[in-house]
Motif scaffolding. Structure first.
Motif, PDB file in Angstrom:
ATOM      1  N   ARG A 101      14.321 -20.173 -20.027  1.00 18.33           N
ATOM      2  CA  ARG A 101      13.998 -18.713 -19.975  1.00 18.33           C
ATOM      3  C   ARG A 101      12.356 -18.860 -19.781  1.00 18.33           C
ATOM      4  N   VAL A 102      11.602 -19.768 -20.413  1.00 20.09           N
ATOM      5  CA  VAL A 102      10.133 -19.874 -20.187  1.00 20.09           C
ATOM      6  C   VAL A 102      10.059 -19.999 -18.537  1.00 20.09           C
ATOM      7  N   PRO A 107       8.037 -16.961 -10.462  1.00 21.99           N
ATOM      8  CA  PRO A 107       8.587 -15.754  -9.697  1.00 21.99           C
ATOM      9  C   PRO A 107       9.619 -16.654  -8.450  1.00 21.99           C
ATOM     10  N   ARG A 108       9.079 -17.732  -8.181  1.00 23.53           N
ATOM     11  CA  ARG A 108       9.892 -18.346  -7.280  1.00 23.53           C
ATOM     12  C   ARG A 108      11.327 -18.851  -7.460  1.00 23.53           C
ATOM     13  N   MET A 109      11.110 -19.439  -9.020  1.00 24.74           N
ATOM     14  CA  MET A 109      12.337 -19.649  -9.520  1.00 24.74           C
ATOM     15  C   MET A 109      13.614 -18.436  -9.553  1.00 24.74           C
ATOM     16  N   ARG A 110      12.922 -17.347 -10.071  1.00 27.60           N
ATOM     17  CA  ARG A 110      13.599 -16.178  -9.964  1.00 27.60           C
ATOM     18  C   ARG A 110      14.315 -15.839  -8.704  1.00 27.60           C
ATOM     19  N   VAL A 111      13.644 -15.890  -7.695  1.00 27.44           N
ATOM     20  CA  VAL A 111      14.125 -15.848  -6.141  1.00 27.44           C
ATOM     21  C   VAL A 111      15.291 -16.707  -5.911  1.00 27.44           C
ATOM     22  N   TYR A 112      14.899 -17.881  -6.396  1.00 28.12           N
ATOM     23  CA  TYR A 112      15.879 -19.048  -6.032  1.00 28.12           C
ATOM     24  C   TYR A 112      17.303 -18.770  -6.803  1.00 28.12           C
ATOM     25  N   ILE A 117      12.577  -7.726  -3.161  1.00 33.25           N
ATOM     26  CA  ILE A 117      12.944  -7.044  -4.896  1.00 33.25           C
ATOM     27  C   ILE A 117      12.240  -7.958  -5.838  1.00 33.25           C
ATOM     28  N   VAL A 118      12.252  -9.098  -5.753  1.00 33.25           N
ATOM     29  CA  VAL A 118      11.570 -10.110  -6.857  1.00 33.25           C
ATOM     30  C   VAL A 118      10.081  -9.789  -6.616  1.00 33.25           C
ATOM     31  N   ARG A 119       9.637  -9.689  -5.647  1.00 34.50           N
ATOM     32  CA  ARG A 119       8.123  -9.634  -5.189  1.00 34.50           C
ATOM     33  C   ARG A 119       7.493  -8.230  -5.719  1.00 34.50           C
ATOM     34  N   SER A 152       8.965  -6.292  -8.232  1.00 31.63           N
ATOM     35  CA  SER A 152       9.711  -6.030  -9.600  1.00 31.63           C
ATOM     36  C   SER A 152       9.039  -7.136 -10.464  1.00 31.63           C
ATOM     37  N   LYS A 153       9.465  -6.647 -11.533  1.00 34.22           N
ATOM     38  CA  LYS A 153       9.142  -7.727 -12.970  1.00 34.22           C
ATOM     39  C   LYS A 153       9.902  -8.653 -13.481  1.00 34.22           C
ATOM     40  N   MET A 154       9.629  -9.353 -14.386  1.00 25.24           N
ATOM     41  CA  MET A 154      10.556 -10.213 -14.737  1.00 25.24           C
ATOM     42  C   MET A 154      11.794  -9.427 -15.505  1.00 25.24           C
ATOM     43  N   GLY A 155      11.614  -8.343 -16.229  1.00 26.74           N
ATOM     44  CA  GLY A 155      12.520  -7.724 -16.744  1.00 26.74           C
ATOM     45  C   GLY A 155      13.865  -7.182 -15.969  1.00 26.74           C
ATOM     46  N   ASP A 156      13.046  -6.655 -14.771  1.00 22.83           N
ATOM     47  CA  ASP A 156      13.999  -6.115 -13.647  1.00 22.83           C
ATOM     48  C   ASP A 156      14.998  -7.316 -13.204  1.00 22.83           C
ATOM     49  N   TRP A 157      14.313  -8.434 -12.988  1.00 25.00           N
ATOM     50  CA  TRP A 157      15.276  -9.657 -12.538  1.00 25.00           C
ATOM     51  C   TRP A 157      16.258  -9.817 -13.634  1.00 25.00           C
TER      52      TRP A 157
END
Length: 370
Positions: free
Chosen positions: A288-289, A295-300, A317-319, A321-326
């Motif tokens: 989670r940390v 953000p790159r990890m969220r995309v992956y 979308i990731v670029r 938006s924010k972490m909560g949206d992801w």
């Protein structure tokens, strides 16, 4: 035994809507089920017999002695190791008593209550998240987990979902952080429960699993079973009564604790289960940390999990938006039909792309679409 587990069916109802991670579900489903089942088992005389049986004399009724020793606790004598150690008739039981060598066995009356209390603690993070989540995922799904519906209905539901995601983009951080807090609370709980049980067993639980492993691998002649030290099967109890002459009489009774045969198996299992659960939860928190700060990890992760969605759509979308949206996208993808979810993300990416185009520097306002 089967009757006990039939009564626990309501605790293991499988919810087809997932709003949390598999590790988090281990805390409030499997672990709670295990603890409640153990709590019921230790209270059932059908499987463990009487919780205590003391050797009595004719002067003391059996029920009186058993009740007294159950209420006031029994004790064992600490064993000395080495060649000069005195022989015991049974581990922890011998005739001569030095008060400083007494070790009270005072936990076994409370095992069922402690296990049930532990189950409540394990369910608490789930209860908090269920309250904070507020049914958001279920409301957004609109029964789109099954893609078999009319095209008109499907189109209407997809439009509603896209409109919500578009209008509330970048407003889900606090919602996601509440869930991450619940996961952190689950980790604190499982670690705290190890120390709680260590306190419950007078400081003998933290190293219990290691002691059992060392006992199994040690020489048969020199080893002392750590399970018998913590969960003695035979103890002593001192009962005082007034005799015929009015003088105080002391009766030293030996008591058998059949319940401890079950308790030792329960707690050696819980020791290993909590260690495994704690390790899994710790790595989940680390994961989670990484997600929060990368953000790159969220995309992956979105690319790996939802391969039907175009890569450029996920990147955009990731670029934007924010972490909560992801986190919301990821949870929706877990529950919504994969083809429908692909269409939703693709349309959201198109709207973001058009919005970017309308805000190119040099334009005084938004270009109205025909």
């Amino acid at each position: 035994m089967l009757d006990i587990f039939r009564g626990l069916k309501s605790l293991i109802r499988v919810n087809h809507i997932h709003t949390d991670s598999p590790v988090f579900r281990l805390h409030y489903s499997i672990t709670v089920l295990i603890l409640v089942a153990f709590s019921l088992i230790v209270t059932t005389r059908q499987y463990v017999g009487n919780p205590i049986d003391c050797i009595h004399t004719k002067d003391i009724p059996e029920d009186v002695l058993n009740t007294y020793c159950w209420i006031h606790s029994t004790f064992t004598i600490k064993q000395q190791q080495g060649p000069r150690a005195e022989p015991f008739s049974y581990p922890g039981v011998k005739t001569t008593i030095d008060e400083k060598d007494k070790k009270l066995v005072k936990y076994y009356q409370w095992v069922c209550f402690c296990l049930f209390f532990q189950a409540i603690l394990f369910y608490t993070p789930r209860w908090l998240w269920k309250s904070w989540e507020g049914g958001k995922i279920h409301a957004l799904m609109m029964d789109l987990d099954v893609g078999v519906c009319s095209e008109i209905e499907k189109k209407q539901k997809k439009k509603l979902m896209i409109d919500y995601l578009w209008e509330n983009l970048r407003y889900h951080n606090w919602w996601a952080y509440k869930y991450y807090f619940c996961e952190l609370l689950a980790l604190i709980n499982v670690i705290g429960q190890m120390f709680l049980m260590n306190r419950f067993f007078d400081g003998a639980f933290l190293m219990f699993g290691f002691d059992v492993i060392a006992f199994i691998n040690s020489d048969q002649e020199d080893r002392i079973d750590p399970m018998i030290e913590i969960f003695p099967r035979m103890t002593k109890c001192t009962f005082y009564k007034y005799g015929v002459s009015g003088d105080m009489e002391k009766h030293d009774a030996m008591c058998i604790l059949p319940l401890n045969v079950v308790n030792e198996k329960i707690y050696i299992f819980l020791w290993f289960w909590f260690i495994i659960l704690g390790i899994l939860t710790f790595f989940t928190i680390v994961y989670r940390v990484i997600i929060i700060f990368s953000p790159r990890m969220r995309v992956y992760l979105l690319r790996m999990r939802y391969r039907l969605v175009r890569k450029d759509a996920i990147d955009l979308i990731v670029r934007r938006s924010k972490m909560g949206d992801w986190f919301l996208f990821y949870m929706l993808g877990e529950n919504v039909d994969s083809v429908i979810f692909r269409d939703v993300l693709q349309e959201l990416a198109n709207k973001l792309a058009r919005h970017n185009f309308h805000h190119i520097p040099g334009f005084k306002g938004e270009i109205q679409e025909a």
